[in-house]
Write an enzyme that holds these catalytic residues in place. Structure first.
Site, short mmCIF file in Angstrom:
data_model
loop_
_atom_site.label_atom_id
_atom_site.label_comp_id
_atom_site.label_asym_id
_atom_site.label_seq_id
_atom_site.Cartn_x
_atom_site.Cartn_y
_atom_site.Cartn_z
CG HIS A 214 -1.89 1.11 1.23
ND1 HIS A 214 -3.00 1.12 0.40
CD2 HIS A 214 -1.92 2.28 1.92
CE1 HIS A 214 -3.66 2.25 0.59
NE2 HIS A 214 -3.04 2.96 1.51
CG ASP A 255 -5.54 -0.63 1.77
OD1 ASP A 255 -4.98 -1.36 0.93
OD2 ASP A 255 -6.23 0.36 1.45
CD GLU A 284 4.45 1.27 -4.15
OE1 GLU A 284 3.44 1.31 -3.46
OE2 GLU A 284 4.44 1.33 -5.39
C1 GRF Z 1 1.41 0.89 -6.06
O1 GRF Z 1 1.57 2.21 -5.68
C2 GRF Z 1 0.91 0.04 -4.92
O2 GRF Z 1 1.32 0.52 -3.68
C3 GRF Z 1 -0.58 0.15 -5.01
O3 GRF Z 1 -0.84 0.20 -6.39
C4 GRF Z 1 0.27 0.76 -7.07
C5 GRF Z 1 0.62 -0.16 -8.21
O4 GRF Z 1 1.55 0.42 -9.06
N1 GRF Z 1 -1.23 -0.91 -4.30
P1 GRF Z 1 2.13 -0.38 -10.29
O5 GRF Z 1 0.95 -0.84 -11.10
O6 GRF Z 1 2.91 -1.53 -9.75
O7 GRF Z 1 3.00 0.59 -11.02
#
Ligand code: GRF
Length: 298
Positions: A214, A255, A284
Site C-alpha cells: 500500500h 489494506d 516500493e
Molecule cells: C502501487 O503504488 C501500490 O502501492 C498500489 O498500487 C500501485 C501499483 O503500481 N497498491 P504499479 O501498477 O505496480 O505501477
C-alpha cells in the site's frame, strides 16, 4: 495442444513455431545424414544395420537440432532441452545450479511459485519478475488481473509468463479462477496494485500466503477508495511531513492484515500528487521484491 506446449515450455507463440520448425528440420536432417552414413558403411546384416542406424541417429539428432536452433534463435531452449533428456537417461552432466526442483519433478526442494495480481501499470510486477528472474527457488508463474488492459499483462507477455484474466462475476461468485491457481500450482499470491477486496474463499485457500503493498503508512490513508492518486492527495491535504509504503498480509478487508514492513519518505513542501507518487513508487520498487523474498524464506 499448442497452448499446452506453450505453457509447458513457457514460450510465446512465435517461439513455439520456431521450436517446432527446428524439431522438424532437425529430424529430417538427422534421417538424411543417417542414411548417407549407412550407405557408406554398407552393412549387410539387417540386425546390425538397424542397431548402427539407431545409434547413429541418437548421436546425430541432438547435434542437428542444436545446429539448426542457432539460425532460429532457439539455441538456449534446445541446449536446456537436450541436457534435460541427457540427465533423464543418466548421461548428462550434473546441473551447476542448486538442487531446486519444481513440483512436477517431485525431487529435491520444492520451487515456490508466485502469482502476481495487478490491476494497473504493473511497475511493481515488473520489478518482482526481474528480482526473481534467475532465482533458483522462486518463480513468478502467473500474472492475474481484472483489467484486460493492465500494463502487467504486457509485462507478462514480455517475460513469457502465463496470464489469467478474472472478471468481476468470476472473482466474487465462482471458484473457477481458484482451480486455475491450483492447477498452475501457485503457492503464494503477491498483490501489486490489485484493486478488488479479496473474497474469503481465496483467503481460505491461501492462508498467510497473500501479501499486499500500500502506498502509505497504514493504518493511515487506507481502506475503501484509498488507492492510487487518492492516497497521495489525502496525504498532501493533511499536510503530512512523512509518507511511505506498507507491505502487509492481506485479508478480507481493504489494506488490513498484519504489517510486515514499512519504509518512509519525506513529503516536501511543494510536492504534487505526481511527485509524491514517484517517490513512493521508487520506495516500493526498492523494497517490495526483497521483502517478498524474506517472507518466502519465512
Ligand atoms: C502501487 O503504488 C501500490 O502501492 C498500489 O498500487 C500501485 C501499483 O503500481 N497498491 P504499479 O501498477 O505496480 O505501477
Amino acid at each position: 495442444m499448442f497452448e499446452q506446449l506453450q505453457k509447458k515450455w513457457k514460450v510465446n507463440s512465435l517461439q513455439l513455431a520456431l521450436i517446432l520448425c527446428t524439431f522438424a528440420i532437425g529430424g529430417s536432417a538427422t534421417g538424411f545424414a543417417g542414411k548417407k552414413i549407412m550407405n557408406a558403411l554398407a552393412i549387410g546384416q539387417d540386425w546390425l544395420w538397424t542397431l548402427v542406424y539407431i545409434l547413429l541417429i541418437t548421436i546425430i539428432w541432438p547435434m542437428a537440432v542444436i545446429l539448426i536452433s542457432i539460425p532460429f534463435g532457439q539455441y538456449s531452449f534446445f541446449i536446456k532441452y537436450i541436457r534435460k533428456i541427457g540427465n533423464k537417461i543418466g548421461i548428462g552432466e550434473k546441473s551447476q545450479e542448486p538442487e531446486v526442483m519444481s513440483r512436477e519433478s517431485g525431487v529435491g526442494t520444492k520451487e515456490i511459485r508466485l502469482a502476481i495480481f495487478a490491476s494497473g501499470g504493473g511497475s511493481n510486477a515488473a520489478k518482482i519478475i526481474d528480482h526473481f528472474h534467475s532465482h533458483p527457488a522462486v518463480k513468478v508463474a502467473l500474472i492475474a488481473s481484472n483489467n484486460p488492459n493492465a500494463g502487467a499483462f504486457a509485462v507478462a507477455e514480455k517475460n513469457h509468463i502465463s496470464t489469467l484474466f478474472i472478471n468481476k462475476k468470476v472473482f466474487f461468485s465462482e471458484n473457477s479462477y481458484i482451480n486455475e491457481l491450483k492447477s498452475t500450482k501457485i503457492d503464494f499470491i503477491i498483490l501489486a496494485g490489485f484493486l478488488w477486496k479479496l473474497p474469503s474463499v481465496l483467503i481460505r485457500e491461501y492462508p498467510g500466503k497473500i501479501v499486499n503493498i500500500h502506498p502509505a503508512l497504514l493504518p493511515k490513508y487506507g481502506g475503501k477508495g484509498m488507492y492510487g492518486h487518492y492516497v497521495h492527495e489525502a496525504v498532501i491535504a493533511s499536510k503530512e511531513r512523512e509518507s511511505g509504503i506498507t507491505i502487509h498480509y492481506a485479508d478480507e478487508l481493504y489494506d488490513h492484515g498484519k504489517v510486515i514492513f514499512q519504509a518512509t519518505c519525506p513529503v516536501l513542501e511543494n510536492d504534487t500528487t505526481e511527485t509524491l507518487a514517484e517517490r513512493i513508487h521508487a520506495l516500493e520498487h526498492e523494497h517490495y521484491p526483497k521483502i517478498i523474498e524474506q517472507v518466502l524464506k519465512g
